[in-house]
Design a protein around this motif. Structure first.
Motif: not given
Length: 316
Positions: A191-203
């Protein structure tokens, strides 16, 4: 067709599909556990994800007492005392196939029997020597070979319909559970901009690869995977072979082709579920809450499975 024969064919295909799906879960969790993004615990939380998804973590803890990097993969893959292991899925599939040996083709039987013999050899060897990634690829390959033998050799009658019916029921359930597990694991990041983080990308990328949908996502959406787009692809897109919509449409088509009136409750429920995913948008799904929507779909799928069992697989 006798209900017992239909049940053996149906569960043969469900167990084979389940073995493949379990291998997909195991492969993605193992791969992510090796990533720096796995966090603390040497990736143990990621390795335990298949246990959480399948509801077998409590059984594992009763046996082993604590999470362990070597015990968890063995318990999930090769443990003869774990009813939900890949080993026991293939054992059950082979037993069902043996019971209906006269209703399947020689190619199908030889494939599933060879898979079981190879599995026993791998179990004796152990994952440590065979390799986790290699094992997961082997399970998926054997499942694909069986599916190819089925589509390519068996007559298009009721036996074929019940085999495919079991496959799509199991596939739909797996897609829902894997999507929900990854969404819940990311938590507030979706629900945040962190959805574009490396962690989210790998998941999200790992989830798409686990469901053989990474290339489909790249073709349809391009860009990096995000929660809404991944959910739309895996729930609502009819072009994706393992999406919920594709599975439900195939189930609806198969049920409509089966003779007799006793299957009407299952046929009606399947048609309702298809309409529910065909005429809804991803914005509406997200507004309702992705986790809540997936939970409802899993419950509906369970009800459909029960209706199919009552209509076709129970002795009159």
């Amino acid at each position: 067709m006798l209900s017992r024969t239909a049940a053996d064919l149906y569960w043969m295909s469900r167990y084979l599909e389940r073995a493949e799906n379990l291998a997909r879960m195991m492969d993605v969790s193992y791969s992510l556990s090796l990533m720096p993004q796995a966090g603390q615990g040497n990736g143990l939380e990621e390795l335990a994800m298949p246990l959480l998804i399948t509801g077998t973590q409590e059984a594992y803890l009763q046996r082993h007492g604590a999470l362990h990097a070597e015990n968890m993969p063995h318990f999930f893959a090769l443990d003869e005392q774990n009813p939900a292991s890949i080993y026991n899925c293939l054992a059950s599939a082979r037993a069902n196939a043996h019971a209906v040996r006269g209703r399947i083709t020689t190619d199908m039987w030889e494939n599933i029997n060879t898979s079981w013999l190879d599995m026993r050899h791998i179990a004796a060897q152990g994952l440590g020597k065979y390799g986790i990634s290699r094992f997961c690829e082997w399970v998926k390959e054997r499942s694909h070979l069986f599916r190819g033998a089925t589509v390519g050799t068996i007559m298009r009658g009721d036996a074929y319909r019940f085999i495919r019916l079991g496959t799509f029921i199991e596939c739909a359930d797996n897609t829902l559970r894997l999507l929900d597990a990854r969404y819940e694991l990311l938590g507030e990041e979706v629900d945040t901009i962190d959805d574009r983080s490396a962690h989210a990308y790998y998941q999200w990328s790992a989830l798409l690869r686990a469901l053989s949908s990474f290339e489909a996502f790249a073709d349809i959406y391009r860009g990096s995977p995000r929660a809404g787009k991944v959910a739309e692809l895996l729930l609502l897109r009819p072009e994706v072979p393992r999406s919920l919509r594709t599975c439900l449409e195939e189930i609806d088509r198969i049920l409509s082709s089966l003779p007799g009136d006793n299957g009407r409750p299952a046929q009606r429920l399947a048609a309702e579920l298809v309409a529910g995913v065909r005429y809804i948008t991803i914005e509406e799904v997200l507004q309702q809450g992705l986790h809540d929507s997936i939970t409802r779909q899993i419950e509906h799928l369970h009800s459909l499975s029960n209706a199919i069992h009552s209509a076709y697989l129970e002795a009159a």
